[in-house]
Write an enzyme that holds these catalytic residues in place. Structure first.
Site, PDB file in Angstrom:
ATOM      1  N   TRP B 360     111.658  23.896  14.926  1.00  0.00           N
ATOM      2  CA  TRP B 360     110.759  22.702  14.859  1.00  0.00           C
ATOM      3  C   TRP B 360     111.161  21.654  16.030  1.00  0.00           C
ATOM      4  O   TRP B 360     110.401  20.943  16.326  1.00  0.00           O
ATOM      5  CB  TRP B 360     111.278  21.948  13.501  1.00  0.00           C
ATOM      6  CG  TRP B 360     112.814  21.312  13.787  1.00  0.00           C
ATOM      7  CD1 TRP B 360     113.943  22.081  13.868  1.00  0.00           C
ATOM      8  CD2 TRP B 360     113.161  19.973  13.635  1.00  0.00           C
ATOM      9  NE1 TRP B 360     114.970  21.189  14.052  1.00  0.00           N
ATOM     10  CE2 TRP B 360     114.658  19.902  13.783  1.00  0.00           C
ATOM     11  CE3 TRP B 360     112.605  18.832  13.501  1.00  0.00           C
ATOM     12  CZ2 TRP B 360     115.219  18.853  13.847  1.00  0.00           C
ATOM     13  CZ3 TRP B 360     112.985  17.584  13.790  1.00  0.00           C
ATOM     14  CH2 TRP B 360     114.484  17.427  13.875  1.00  0.00           C
ATOM     15  N   ASP B 361     112.346  22.022  16.755  1.00  0.00           N
ATOM     16  CA  ASP B 361     112.649  21.512  17.826  1.00  0.00           C
ATOM     17  C   ASP B 361     111.518  21.527  19.132  1.00  0.00           C
ATOM     18  O   ASP B 361     111.336  20.538  19.862  1.00  0.00           O
ATOM     19  CB  ASP B 361     113.799  21.531  18.428  1.00  0.00           C
ATOM     20  CG  ASP B 361     114.533  22.879  18.046  1.00  0.00           C
ATOM     21  OD1 ASP B 361     114.167  23.414  17.106  1.00  0.00           O
ATOM     22  OD2 ASP B 361     115.190  23.219  19.085  1.00  0.00           O
ATOM     23  N   GLU B 487     121.487  19.056   9.271  1.00  0.00           N
ATOM     24  CA  GLU B 487     121.957  20.279   8.805  1.00  0.00           C
ATOM     25  C   GLU B 487     123.288  20.417   7.786  1.00  0.00           C
ATOM     26  O   GLU B 487     123.564  21.190   7.723  1.00  0.00           O
ATOM     27  CB  GLU B 487     121.811  21.361   9.973  1.00  0.00           C
ATOM     28  CG  GLU B 487     120.486  21.727  10.382  1.00  0.00           C
ATOM     29  CD  GLU B 487     120.589  22.616  11.433  1.00  0.00           C
ATOM     30  OE1 GLU B 487     121.511  23.591  11.519  1.00  0.00           O
ATOM     31  OE2 GLU B 487     119.841  22.519  12.468  1.00  0.00           O
ATOM     32  N   LYS B 591     125.301  15.663  10.740  1.00  0.00           N
ATOM     33  CA  LYS B 591     125.216  16.703  12.014  1.00  0.00           C
ATOM     34  C   LYS B 591     124.353  15.947  13.050  1.00  0.00           C
ATOM     35  O   LYS B 591     124.857  15.948  14.111  1.00  0.00           O
ATOM     36  CB  LYS B 591     124.832  18.052  11.691  1.00  0.00           C
ATOM     37  CG  LYS B 591     124.824  18.995  12.702  1.00  0.00           C
ATOM     38  CD  LYS B 591     124.401  20.347  12.200  1.00  0.00           C
ATOM     39  CE  LYS B 591     124.692  21.485  13.655  1.00  0.00           C
ATOM     40  NZ  LYS B 591     124.283  22.753  13.333  1.00  0.00           N
ATOM     41  N   GLN B 592     123.370  15.352  12.698  1.00  0.00           N
ATOM     42  CA  GLN B 592     122.443  14.732  13.474  1.00  0.00           C
ATOM     43  C   GLN B 592     121.606  13.807  12.942  1.00  0.00           C
ATOM     44  O   GLN B 592     121.661  13.759  11.891  1.00  0.00           O
ATOM     45  CB  GLN B 592     121.520  16.000  14.046  1.00  0.00           C
ATOM     46  CG  GLN B 592     120.611  16.572  12.770  1.00  0.00           C
ATOM     47  CD  GLN B 592     120.319  18.057  12.983  1.00  0.00           C
ATOM     48  OE1 GLN B 592     120.966  18.825  12.446  1.00  0.00           O
ATOM     49  NE2 GLN B 592     119.420  18.500  13.971  1.00  0.00           N
TER      50      GLN B 592
END
Lengths: 786, 786
Positions: B360-361, B487, B591-592
């Site tokens: 997806w990035d 994640e 995580k992000q």
């Protein structure tokens, strides 16, 4: 589609006449003999035709790598899979130089009969060879319940025409192939030829083979010895790396017989030397030879007489159900009788299904039966768990948890689950083990067991719960992100079953630690830790839907989207084979009883009305894609007065294997489902409840059952309950008086004298709960009968 | 621990002097050249020493089995992994019969320099052989941005002592080994020798090799041709199955040179014949030869001049940051410039990391940059997604969903994720693609693209959302049991990011279907379907914590237990390597950026105060174990006035690869993180917001930055924004006026004439948000510098 029930119906055995190639594997499973240490599938003596050879030794497995498409922290690196033990049950036969093979020549008659009282598998065949010689072959097998290393076969050939040249080849065959129990070649590769040959010894009439598994380094010794009667003209034995063979030849006149009694000994160990293994197995066989077939058979009968004395369940009014219930009890006993410090695998020792692993169902479905009917066997299974505590402590540490984390599936005690959402996080396994401990102590009164074995399990599992959950700002203790019994849900918060199980675990640990204070202190338990267990137990979250007035299976469960049962076709069951996990997990659909199992096992936490409402609610969602569901639903259906439904679920549970309702009996029997059958009868129809409030019975007969009698062992005594008409009669064998409750009223039973009590009329249970479309017990059975 | 920044600092390039064995792989990644079709790692010409050879062709992969310890419905059976293409960048050298090897003899000097304006990798070495001959080797590589099949090397050897015998061996090497990208031997086995040789053609000065992958059946042709100047005494070419070699020999007097220009052509296809592949690659090489090195280099420069004209970002006040930002832009361009109907992998074509998969990035972090700086490249990447729609529709059908379900990770378009909780159910990928489509159409005004490509993507993803969620009794639309961007969370209900993305997806589909009604009807869209999309978009759940006054990342998120950051040591990061997933999933730890990414991308859904509160809340939980986090945190920090923090996060994002902050640059560059650098500058410092409310800028300079200038392409025009002091100057290149907002006020920019607007004083941002213990940008950088 196979038909329902090919078996002969008789109350104390199960027979099957004739022979059909497509049913071979099913026969092999159903006719399995086992003592919990050795398992022999009901294969034909001559080895062929055969679907799954199946000679097992409890605890004998091979390692294999665990493959992952994407790796993760804490994933088990090595799996364990049961492998075939060197197979000593093969006796091949040559008739006038033609191999005896029921697929060739003419099969005049063929009978197999499993005898629940004798503990034997009998076979009787009449066969005419392609060249016209007719023989009768009679064999009786037993796997000894009194000598755990020994199995034996009484094999007799009679010439019905003649004279006939007869050659009997009695063998031990190592390296029999395992079916493909895993789709990954990397897993299967080490399982295909797991042994290296170590040693072999040959005498005139017997042989010993010693092997060692290549990766798990388990040594296995299998020995055979023969007693031959009738006129044998020659006997000799040879052995190679993976085979030993005793050859007996004779010439029989018409009407003459030769009889070969084969004694097979089995030993395995991962720490004994090869020489020690060999000595032990040969000593065991020598004892068996001394006892002889008749001696072994007599002991077998005596052992079973003693078992049935206490444990027999009588069900008048439905012969088929009577047979199925005794079959279930017999197979449960076989799975564990002499397992001695080993697990009870999901399939017992009846097939390679589930790779030979044990699961929570051993403690939750099998041990209740054993605790009340063969308590020594239950104690052994729990001692085995105790012996794996170090491994469980290491696993907890790896997961950054306190205490011990027992594995979801294993043979040795190491976690072998390769799918963590339904493995690692199904932490209820720990409370299930703890519950089996407290139940066992309560039922047997065995304080020594509690002190030496139970306490440490209770303490270490209690510690696990404390570290796994947390107290919120409102003082409520939550256990988040775990998986309960239902396999169509995962990673839920506050699963009611798990929380109630943890609560009982914590309270059980506190009680036991108080009772055995010195030992508890040795385990590092201080008073404030005990106090903390009790506080947490009292503070545990029990999610309840105030609007729908029903207990939630987990926090928020009753708010989830409902599965679209109307749009689901019969071919789409089991759902897990046709839908992705995420879709099952996020919707209201149950593979198996979960909250309903909590209603059964933690009945003291629910009022009668709550139980009825919850049962009705979850009935609409439960598709029974698990073999573990029907018995639980039967029990709770009986409790809430849905007696017709209770009988239907009992019938389903009792015939899952005999009627192969799930098309998977070929891989072995569902031992836990069979355990559930006893529970459905005794706890459902018999209304037996045990738990912190003591022992209660609320028995009710339901058509077609006209009489129900069952027995339990309690505190070293036997209690038999006999229900007919509107009366229950309780008979205690001996010893001190036993307080029970009968429909809520306290009664003290005294030894010797039956106490007869009236059964109150059943209240109106209200409407029959409904099941998802196509998933009522009748519909499931009808679909199978197509 | 490696030191920070071994690179030379210069504004338009990046150089590295000397040579250290331990940094070889890092050099290879950072000095990668690529045009999005061909990728050449910055290996040494002579092939050795080498860590990861790395010659890639976008879309060239091999199949492998996907191993599972326990199988499940819908799990992908086959994986795809990038393999090395036949490697044409090798030019070996013999100096007086001794191999030129910088580990031997004496390395006098060694320089490598990546030039962002020339689009070349230059190398300059002076070396004395063990026997005393001194040479200078100069090479310049380019991977052509104008001829997508061509890469070329201008290779020159000069004798600094002499006379010296020189042998140049220019090669194509197939079957170069791939590093172990997967721990499972069953996965690696087919990747080790993926090719079968098909054909080879040899001329005096060049050769063509044709191979085909064994499982994925992709044909690959690589051809080389050489132009030699200086006195060559002999040239000859040979070829074998997996290698072709042109040998040039000469004898150089001191001061004399020989120059070999090598042109390498690359073609692959899974449907062209071998002959067609060969013809195409040879035609491409012939064109390159005709253009010559100088022609190729001129075109390369012209292409990049055009790119930088619009796209350059100027940052005065921090030379290192200036360099890092241009490096990032250059590598993002390289990842996609000529990818033509192929994906943009997570590592671009710079290394074997993530098995060469796209995620997806690409749409979320890379395409925004490309849409505004190289829109043709962005269009190609979206056309590639469009070309995989049939596969995505099949996947949706398999999952019992409508429309299309794009894969979480893939090369060909087929799902290759082996861990479904962070793969299959990360459905936001579909809305991310849809968002890239609507952004692209908005920025370019390309209606033809919208009609022919965008609409179908929007429609099919909108259909997915409708089938994935459900409307509750209160009329609220929920999307349960899925995984959002973070994640360290999985299987959550109503992930705010996903729901907002789905909302934009549904509205974008409705808008586009109305604009292109005829085409929409061809896709089966009826008016009531459009209406349903809008109703659902309006009804979507957006979980908000009323008590804490903060948006929830997912339903119930803010009630979860907090991760114990105090008890977590620096060595336990990244957490996923030290803690089991279930523990991360059930606690508040990120995580992000997830909700914070929603604040950025769906800014119109949040007030300024909500943004500030949410940013502060989630800052305390975000550990940045993902390279995709810092740029997002930088943007939102800038927006809420936390300008110091914004610069720190920008610096972290900009140096993840150059300073190897995550110790993994060896496997390739983090292309999405590099894309985020542009976004952190342009959208963070530059304050650019795009979305349904149009284009807005709120630029603010922050120490040490004294001037910021950047450009975007918008509707076929170029807009440059130049910020210094307290003034922003907007210059539109040409065409119709462009309405924008400047700090909320509507402004219409007219072509040619700069519009200068004052920057209002910054409001007080309040206290600086805190990060988990040890996880502030300074702490993370300090830990790395140890």
């Amino acid at each position: 589609m196979p038909e329902i029930s090919p078996f002969d119906v008789s109350p104390w055995g199960i027979g099957w006449s004739g022979w059909e190639p497509s049913r071979q594997a099913r026969r092999e499973s159903v006719f399995s003999l086992s003592n919990g240490h050795i398992g022999w599938r009901g294969t034909l003596d001559e080895g062929d035709p055969c679907e799954t050879p199946g000679a097992y030794l409890n605890g004998l497995f091979e390692h294999h790598p665990m493959p992952y498409a994407e790796d993760g922290y804490g994933y088990p690196e090595h799996g364990e899979t049961v492998v075939n033990a060197p197979d000593g049950k093969i006796i091949r036969l040559l008739v006038d130089d033609e191999p005896f093979d029921i697929r060739e020549g003419r099969l005049e008659s063929h009978e197999q009969q499993l005898d629940f009282r004798a503990g034997t598998l009998r076979r009787d065949v009449r066969w005419t060879s392609p060249s016209g010689a007719t023989v009768r072959v009679e064999s009786v097998r037993l796997v000894s319940l009194t000598h755990r290393a020994i199995a034996a076969i009484d094999y007799r050939v009679t010439a019905l025409s003649g004279p006939i040249d007869i050659t009997v080849l009695s063998e031990i065959v190592a390296d029999e192939p395992l079916p493909d129990v895993h789709p990954d070649e990397r897993v299967m590769e080490p399982l295909r030829h797991p042994y290296e040959p170590i040693d072999r010894v040959v005498t005139k009439t017997g042989a010993t083979l010693v092997h060692r598994t290549k990766r798990s380094r388990i040594g296995v010794a299998v020995a055979m010895e023969h007693a031959i009667s009738g006129a044998a003209s020659s006997v000799e034995t040879e052995a190679w790396e993976d085979e030993a063979r005793t050859t007996v030849t004779t010439r029989l006149a018409a009407g003459d017989s030769i009889r070969v009694v084969k004694f097979v000994g089995h030993e395995w160990s991962d720490d004994l030397t090869d020489a020690a293994l060999r000595d032990r197995v040969e000593a065991a066989v020598a004892t068996a030879v001394r006892l002889g077939w008749e001696g072994m058979a007599r002991e077998q009968r005596a052992y079973l007489d003693d078992f049935w004395d206490a444990a027999d369940v009588e069900l008048e009014g439905d012969t088929q159900l009577q047979q199925a219930v005794r079959f279930a009890l017999f197979q449960v006993l076989q799975s564990a009788a002499r397992a001695d410090l080993r697990s009870i695998p999901g399939k017992g020792l009846t097939g390679p299904g589930y790779e030979g692993h044990t699961f929570w169902d051993a403690e939750t479905f099998v041990l209740p039966v054993l605790t009340y009917t063969a308590p020594e066997a239950a104690a052994h299974a729990l001692r085995w768990r105790h012996s794996t505590l170090d491994t469980a402590r290491e696993r907890a540490q790896q997961l950054h948890l306190d205490g011990a984390a027992f594995p979801w599936r294993t043979i040795s005690g190491r976690e072998c689950s390769g799918y963590w959402p339904a493995g690692t996080v199904a932490f209820h396994i720990n409370a299930d083990i703890a519950a089996a401990v407290t139940r066992h102590v309560r039922a047997t009164g065995d304080e020594e067991f509690e002190r030496d074995v139970g306490l440490e399990i209770l303490v270490e599992t209690a510690r696990l719960w404390v570290s796994l959950g947390y107290v919120d700002a409102g003082g409520v203790f939550h256990i988040d992100g775990i998986t309960g019994p239902d396999e169509y849900s995962a990673l839920v918060d506050d699963n009611t079953f798990t929380n109630l199980a943890a609560q009982r675990n914590l309270r059980g640990a506190a009680d036991a630690a108080r009772r055995h204070n010195a030992r508890a202190r040795e385990l590092g338990v201080r008073d404030d830790e005990i106090g903390r267990w009790e506080i947490i137990a009292d503070a545990i979250a029990l999610p309840y839907d105030e609007e729908r007035r029903v207990h939630q299976q987990a926090a928020g469960y009753t708010d989830l989207e409902r599965w679209d049962f109307e749009a689901t076709s019969p071919e789409q069951y089991p759902l897990q084979n046709h839908f992705p996990y995420f879709d099952l997990y996020r919707k209201q659909v149950l593979k198996q009883a979960d909250l309903v199992l909590a209603l059964q096992l933690f009945h003291e936490a629910f009022t009668t009305e709550e139980t009825a409402r919850a049962f009705a609610y979850y009935e609409e969602l439960t598709v029974r894609d698990s073999s573990l569901s029907a018995s639980t639903q039967s029990v709770v259906a009986a409790w809430v007065g849905q007696s017709e439904l209770a009988i239907e679920y009992l019938t389903e549970a009792a015939t899952i294997d005999l009627d192969d309702l799930r098309d998977d009996v070929d891989d072995g029997l569902h031992i836990a489902a069979l355990g559930g059958v006893w529970t459905a009868v005794v706890s459902g129809l018999g209304g037996m409840k045990d738990g912190p409030n003591g022992l209660e019975f609320c028995p009710r007969l339901t058509a077609p059952i006209t009489r129900l009698a069952f027995g339990i062992r309690i505190g070293g005594r036997m209690l038999r309950v006999d229900v007919s008409g509107d009366t229950a009669s309780y008979t205690l064998s001996e010893g001190a008086p036993l307080p029970i409750r009968h429909f809520g009223a306290a009664v003290e039973l005294r030894a010797g004298k039956p106490t007869r009590l009236p059964i109150p009329p059943a209240p109106d249970p209200g409407p029959r709960p409904s099941q998802p479309k196509g998933r009522s017990p009748q519909e499931v059975r009808a679909a199978k009968g197509d």
